[in-house]
Motif scaffolding. Structure first.
Motif, PDB file in Angstrom:
ATOM      1  N   ARG A 280      43.481  45.093  36.686  1.00  0.00           N
ATOM      2  CA  ARG A 280      42.460  44.141  36.945  1.00  0.00           C
ATOM      3  C   ARG A 280      42.856  42.840  36.437  1.00  0.00           C
ATOM      4  O   ARG A 280      42.666  41.694  37.244  1.00  0.00           O
ATOM      5  CB  ARG A 280      41.256  44.385  36.423  1.00  0.00           C
ATOM      6  N   TYR A 389      36.615  38.166  42.084  1.00  0.00           N
ATOM      7  CA  TYR A 389      37.380  39.376  42.084  1.00  0.00           C
ATOM      8  C   TYR A 389      36.807  40.488  40.953  1.00  0.00           C
ATOM      9  O   TYR A 389      36.453  41.961  41.395  1.00  0.00           O
ATOM     10  CB  TYR A 389      38.862  39.251  42.289  1.00  0.00           C
ATOM     11  N   ASN A 392      33.317  42.111  41.311  1.00  0.00           N
ATOM     12  CA  ASN A 392      33.374  43.184  42.184  1.00  0.00           C
ATOM     13  C   ASN A 392      34.000  44.560  41.643  1.00  0.00           C
ATOM     14  O   ASN A 392      33.850  45.627  42.370  1.00  0.00           O
ATOM     15  CB  ASN A 392      34.027  43.030  43.525  1.00  0.00           C
ATOM     16  N   ASN A 393      34.860  44.158  40.512  1.00  0.00           N
ATOM     17  CA  ASN A 393      35.772  45.503  40.071  1.00  0.00           C
ATOM     18  C   ASN A 393      35.599  45.769  38.751  1.00  0.00           C
ATOM     19  O   ASN A 393      36.217  46.971  38.514  1.00  0.00           O
ATOM     20  CB  ASN A 393      37.294  45.096  40.348  1.00  0.00           C
TER      21      ASN A 393
END
Ligand SMILES: Cc1ncc(COP(=O)(O)O)c(C=O)c1O
Length: 401
Positions: A280, A389, A392-393
């Motif tokens: 990530r 990003y 969402n992760n």
């Protein structure tokens, strides 16, 4: 000169040495101990077993040398090879260059396979060399898993596949200094002969432990290898392992307790979660770089590193000025461009005990610096790309579920 403090914390984003978590700092804040008492061997035993888990090996033998990654290089080479041995080594950036320099100074005959900086190891050239080497004159293949200077990760499973395809017995020696405990690394599955790392990278400890893991084949090779070795000789360690006292000379007690705390943190989060977190962090950083309109030094997606990103600056900017300003104005430490890419790239290290919000702080700092040095960046663009990003992760924190 006294250390020059600024307000707040230094945002340490060089790709090693990295931040040391509070738990590790506290664990190391202790007196010396008699390393021949029963306590230190008992602690050492747990460390040797548990460090093997981050190398993903059950058959390997582990050595914790009081040294850095450079000493670990020497240990891997001198214990397994003899002067004059032919080895194959990939030159893809500053750290592979330095390892090759050591290989040559230790009198091995090195076939260097060179790539442009920003590209990965040329595995097709390795395949051709192994195919031609029917007499098995090549004794080892040396590769840096993650080239810290350019942010390039090599696919080690492919190296193994090529060695197997040609049924070549060369030992597979891997520098995992900026990969092990952050990227997917599988010593046993990939048939790695010797793997090594340093404590100041993904384990988030002070510098000072050179971690070397030898496969049964590498241990066997050490019995006949003729390279001169003294301080780094595995034999001395094995003698004390057999005695159950573990240390041929004085270990750093504080680092051993620090290593215990660092491993406990890794296992609390879960090694696979640690690896996923690095993915990530890597992806978020790459999205920010793209949003700034800058290029990643890494030439292809397959080589993208999840522990370090080398960002290429436009020719009218000196990347060293970015690093200087980061430290002077924002209390942010970024990595310099090294050797061939000096002045051309700056590096963002995103490895070790680090979370996403810390990274966003770094990215916000980089945006301001880019503006300072005359690059037309839209403030917030990289942070927005990274945070949308991440939002969402990011999973729940494993220990808090
Ligand atoms: C991939 C790699 N190998 C080896 C080294 C050398 O390690 P040390 O500086 O601990 O000797 C480094 C240091 O950054 C590195 O990144």
């Amino acid at each position: 000169m006294d250390y020059v403090y600024g307000p707040g914390r230094n945002h340490l984003f060089v790709p090693g040495p990295v931040n040391i978590p509070e738990q590790v700092l506290r664990a190391m804040n202790r007196n010396n101990e008699d390393y021949r008492s029963p306590a230190v061997p008992a602690l050492t035993k747990t460390l040797l077993e548990d460090v093997k888990k981050i190398f993903k090996t059950t058959s390997g033998t582990l050595f914790l040398f009081p040294t850095t990654g450079t000493g670990a290089w020497e240990s891997a080479l001198t214990n397994t090879l003899s002067p004059g041995d032919r080895i194959v080594s990939f030159l893809i950036g500053q750290f592979s260059l330095l390892w090759i320099d050591r290989q040559q100074r230790l009198n091995f005959k090195v076939d260097v396979i060179e790539s442009e900086w920003g590209e990965g190891a040329k595995l097709d050239v390795l395949a051709a060399k192994l195919a031609a080497d029917t007499d098995h004159t090549i004794k080892a293949v040396c590769i840096v898993h993650n080239e810290t200077a350019t942010g390039v990760t090599n696919d080690l499973s492919l190296v193994r596949r090529i060695l197997d395809e040609y049924r070549h017995p060369a030992l597979f020696l891997v520098d995992g200094v900026s990969s092990i405990c952050a990227l997917d690394f599988r010593m046993d599955d990939w048939g790695v002969g010797v793997a090594l790392t340093g404590s100041q990278k993904a384990l988030s400890l002070p510098t000072g432990v050179g971690i070397v893991c030898a496969s049964p084949r590498a241990l066997e090779a050490s019995k006949t290898a003729k390279s001169l070795r003294v301080f780094f000789d595995w034999k001395d360690y094995l003698k004390f392992y057999n005695l159950g006292t573990y240390w041929p000379y004085t270990p750093s007690i504080q680092l051993l307790y620090g290593l215990r705390a660092a491993l406990d943190l890794v296992f609390e989060e879960g090694l696979e979660n640690v690896i996923a977190r690095h993915k990530r962090l890597g992806q978020a950083t790459r999205l920010a770089v793209e949003a700034w309109g800058l290029k990643n030094c890494t030439q292809k997606e397959e080589w993208h590193s999840d522990t370090v990103t080398a960002v290429v600056v436009p020719p009218y900017i000196d990347s060293a000025e970015i690093v200087r300003r980061a430290w002077k104005r924002y209390n942010l430490s970024l990595g310099l461009g090294l050797n061939k890419v000096a002045g051309k790239v700056f590096r963002i290290g995103h490895l070790g005990n680090l979370n996403e919000l810390q990274l966003l702080g770094c990215l916000a700092g980089v945006e301001m610096i880019l503006k300072d040095v005359g690059y037309p960046v839209k403030l917030g663009s990289g942070v927005a790309a990274a945070s949308s990003y991440l939002q969402n992760n990011i999973p729940l924190i494993p220990s808090r579920i």
